[in-house]
Scaffold this motif. Sequence first.
Motif, PDB file in Angstrom:
ATOM      1  N   ALA A 107       0.904  -1.126   0.102  1.00  0.00           N
ATOM      2  CA  ALA A 107      -0.059   0.058  -0.029  1.00  0.00           C
ATOM      3  C   ALA A 107       0.848   1.159  -0.054  1.00  0.00           C
ATOM      4  CB  ALA A 107      -0.875   0.034   1.111  1.00  0.00           C
ATOM      5  N   ALA A 108       0.587   2.070  -1.004  1.00  0.00           N
ATOM      6  CA  ALA A 108       1.455   3.260  -1.054  1.00  0.00           C
ATOM      7  C   ALA A 108       0.430   4.600  -1.174  1.00  0.00           C
ATOM      8  CB  ALA A 108       2.280   3.425  -2.433  1.00  0.00           C
ATOM      9  N   PHE A 109       0.603   5.589  -0.198  1.00  0.00           N
ATOM     10  CA  PHE A 109      -0.462   6.577  -0.061  1.00  0.00           C
ATOM     11  C   PHE A 109       0.041   7.455  -1.188  1.00  0.00           C
ATOM     12  CE2 PHE A 109      -1.141   4.532   3.819  1.00  0.00           C
ATOM     13  CZ  PHE A 109      -2.432   4.896   4.173  1.00  0.00           C
ATOM     14  N   ARG A 110      -1.081   8.032  -1.918  1.00  0.00           N
ATOM     15  CA  ARG A 110      -0.805   8.983  -3.176  1.00  0.00           C
ATOM     16  C   ARG A 110      -1.181  10.136  -2.557  1.00  0.00           C
ATOM     17  NH1 ARG A 110       3.020   6.460  -4.621  1.00  0.00           N
ATOM     18  NH2 ARG A 110       2.595   4.606  -5.930  1.00  0.00           N
ATOM     19  N   ASP A 111      -2.083  10.267  -1.479  1.00  0.00           N
ATOM     20  CA  ASP A 111      -2.459  11.616  -0.936  1.00  0.00           C
ATOM     21  C   ASP A 111      -1.274  12.409  -0.265  1.00  0.00           C
ATOM     22  OD1 ASP A 111      -3.740  13.519   0.985  1.00  0.00           O
ATOM     23  OD2 ASP A 111      -5.573  12.806   0.388  1.00  0.00           O
TER      24      ASP A 111
ATOM     25  N   GLU B 118     -11.385  -3.981   4.474  1.00  0.00           N
ATOM     26  CA  GLU B 118     -12.529  -3.210   4.722  1.00  0.00           C
ATOM     27  C   GLU B 118     -12.048  -1.690   5.008  1.00  0.00           C
ATOM     28  OE1 GLU B 118     -14.983  -4.375   8.178  1.00  0.00           O
ATOM     29  OE2 GLU B 118     -15.604  -6.418   7.081  1.00  0.00           O
ATOM     30  N   VAL B 119     -10.641  -1.658   5.281  1.00  0.00           N
ATOM     31  CA  VAL B 119     -10.100  -0.507   5.408  1.00  0.00           C
ATOM     32  C   VAL B 119      -9.227   0.102   4.203  1.00  0.00           C
ATOM     33  CG1 VAL B 119      -7.940   0.637   6.595  1.00  0.00           C
ATOM     34  CG2 VAL B 119      -9.419  -0.868   8.025  1.00  0.00           C
ATOM     35  N   LEU B 120      -8.528  -0.802   3.437  1.00  0.00           N
ATOM     36  CA  LEU B 120      -7.943  -0.824   2.355  1.00  0.00           C
ATOM     37  C   LEU B 120      -8.731  -0.340   1.072  1.00  0.00           C
ATOM     38  CD1 LEU B 120      -5.267  -3.428   2.328  1.00  0.00           C
ATOM     39  CD2 LEU B 120      -4.894  -0.966   2.470  1.00  0.00           C
ATOM     40  N   ASP B 121      -9.796  -1.009   1.052  1.00  0.00           N
ATOM     41  CA  ASP B 121     -10.903  -0.749  -0.308  1.00  0.00           C
ATOM     42  C   ASP B 121     -11.471   0.838  -0.204  1.00  0.00           C
ATOM     43  OD1 ASP B 121     -10.078  -3.164  -1.120  1.00  0.00           O
ATOM     44  OD2 ASP B 121     -11.931  -4.155  -0.283  1.00  0.00           O
ATOM     45  N   PRO B 122     -11.995   1.330   0.685  1.00  0.00           N
ATOM     46  CA  PRO B 122     -12.410   2.677   0.357  1.00  0.00           C
ATOM     47  C   PRO B 122     -11.203   3.859   0.214  1.00  0.00           C
ATOM     48  CG  PRO B 122     -13.330   1.721   2.366  1.00  0.00           C
ATOM     49  CD  PRO B 122     -12.125   0.772   2.097  1.00  0.00           C
ATOM     50  N   LEU B 123      -9.985   3.342   0.855  1.00  0.00           N
ATOM     51  CA  LEU B 123      -8.615   4.508   0.667  1.00  0.00           C
ATOM     52  C   LEU B 123      -8.391   4.272  -0.792  1.00  0.00           C
ATOM     53  CD1 LEU B 123      -6.740   3.656   4.091  1.00  0.00           C
ATOM     54  CD2 LEU B 123      -7.992   5.971   3.433  1.00  0.00           C
ATOM     55  N   ALA B 124      -8.380   3.016  -1.182  1.00  0.00           N
ATOM     56  CA  ALA B 124      -7.909   2.945  -2.758  1.00  0.00           C
ATOM     57  C   ALA B 124      -9.016   3.620  -3.549  1.00  0.00           C
ATOM     58  CB  ALA B 124      -7.725   1.427  -2.908  1.00  0.00           C
ATOM     59  N   ALA B 125     -10.391   3.420  -3.366  1.00  0.00           N
ATOM     60  CA  ALA B 125     -11.357   3.826  -4.159  1.00  0.00           C
ATOM     61  C   ALA B 125     -11.411   5.399  -4.254  1.00  0.00           C
ATOM     62  CB  ALA B 125     -12.841   3.467  -3.641  1.00  0.00           C
ATOM     63  N   GLU B 126     -11.147   5.965  -3.083  1.00  0.00           N
ATOM     64  CA  GLU B 126     -11.095   7.254  -3.139  1.00  0.00           C
ATOM     65  C   GLU B 126      -9.776   8.050  -3.729  1.00  0.00           C
ATOM     66  OE1 GLU B 126     -11.705   8.946   1.007  1.00  0.00           O
ATOM     67  OE2 GLU B 126     -13.129   7.230   1.387  1.00  0.00           O
ATOM     68  N   GLY B 127      -8.792   7.300  -4.124  1.00  0.00           N
ATOM     69  CA  GLY B 127      -7.757   7.688  -4.650  1.00  0.00           C
ATOM     70  C   GLY B 127      -6.419   8.074  -3.655  1.00  0.00           C
ATOM     71  N   ILE B 128      -6.820   7.639  -2.263  1.00  0.00           N
ATOM     72  CA  ILE B 128      -5.887   8.151  -1.361  1.00  0.00           C
ATOM     73  C   ILE B 128      -4.511   7.065  -1.191  1.00  0.00           C
ATOM     74  CG2 ILE B 128      -5.722   8.097   1.324  1.00  0.00           C
ATOM     75  CD1 ILE B 128      -8.335   9.035   1.315  1.00  0.00           C
ATOM     76  N   LEU B 129      -4.706   5.918  -1.610  1.00  0.00           N
ATOM     77  CA  LEU B 129      -3.644   5.122  -1.750  1.00  0.00           C
ATOM     78  C   LEU B 129      -3.770   4.189  -3.032  1.00  0.00           C
ATOM     79  CD1 LEU B 129      -4.461   1.846  -0.872  1.00  0.00           C
ATOM     80  CD2 LEU B 129      -4.222   3.043   1.240  1.00  0.00           C
ATOM     81  N   GLU B 130      -2.681   3.578  -3.227  1.00  0.00           N
ATOM     82  CA  GLU B 130      -2.527   2.630  -4.380  1.00  0.00           C
ATOM     83  C   GLU B 130      -2.323   1.240  -3.713  1.00  0.00           C
ATOM     84  OE1 GLU B 130      -0.221   3.306  -7.737  1.00  0.00           O
ATOM     85  OE2 GLU B 130      -0.895   5.412  -8.002  1.00  0.00           O
ATOM     86  N   LYS B 131      -2.866  -0.046  -4.204  1.00  0.00           N
ATOM     87  CA  LYS B 131      -2.467  -0.912  -3.444  1.00  0.00           C
ATOM     88  C   LYS B 131      -2.394  -2.191  -4.646  1.00  0.00           C
ATOM     89  CE  LYS B 131      -7.123  -2.900  -2.818  1.00  0.00           C
ATOM     90  NZ  LYS B 131      -7.959  -3.608  -1.988  1.00  0.00           N
ATOM     91  N   GLU B 132      -1.416  -3.050  -4.357  1.00  0.00           N
ATOM     92  CA  GLU B 132      -1.025  -4.140  -5.363  1.00  0.00           C
ATOM     93  C   GLU B 132      -0.534  -5.176  -4.792  1.00  0.00           C
ATOM     94  OE1 GLU B 132       1.931  -2.519  -8.031  1.00  0.00           O
ATOM     95  OE2 GLU B 132       3.533  -3.129  -6.673  1.00  0.00           O
TER      96      GLU B 132
END
Length: 163
Positions: free
Chosen positions: A93-97, A144-158
Motif C-alpha cells: 500500500a502506497a499513499f498518494r494523498d 474493509e480499511v484498504l478498499d475505501p482508501l483505494a477507491a477514493e484515490g488516497i492510496l494505491e495497492k497491489e
Amino acid sequence: MVDERDICVHRDPVGRDRADFIIMCDLTGSRMPGRWEQLWARTLDGGLYEICCVPFFAYGLSLGDEVSARSAPEFEWVVDSVVRPAPGTTLRAAFRDRDRETVRDGQREIVAAAERAGLPYEIHRFGYLAVHYPGPPATAELDEVLDPLAAEGILEKETSRPL
C-alpha cells in the motif's frame, strides 16, 4: 558498483529472529531497473533460503517463500528463483494523498487492522507499507480499511503475485 541509495533495506524485518542471511533481489523485473531490495532470509538445506521479511518491492516474492540464489556481478548472493512459494502474497500500500494527517490516519488504520488480524507487516517509510496477505477470510478486516482508501484515490495497492 551499486549506490546505497538504490537499495531498499528492511529496518525491522518480521522474521529477524529466524534470519541468518542477507540476500539481494534485483528489482529490474519489478519495474525498478538499477534498484535492489535487501531481503532477510534463513539458510535452508540444499542451497535454499527462506524469506524472513515482507518484501516491499519485489514482484513474485512473499514472506516464507523458499528461493534459490546465484552469484551476480553486483552482489555475492542474489535471488534466482522461487522454488517453493509460501501460501499467500504480499500486499503493498502506497499513499498518494500528500496530506500528512490523511496519510498518518490511514496508515494507523491499516496497521491496526493488520495487528487485529494477526497479519505480519512492515513499514518502509511514512506512507508506504507491506502486509503478508493470506487472502480471505483472514484479510476481510484489512480489506474493509484498504478498499475505501483505494477507491477514493488516497492510496494505491497491489499484490506481489495473484492469490
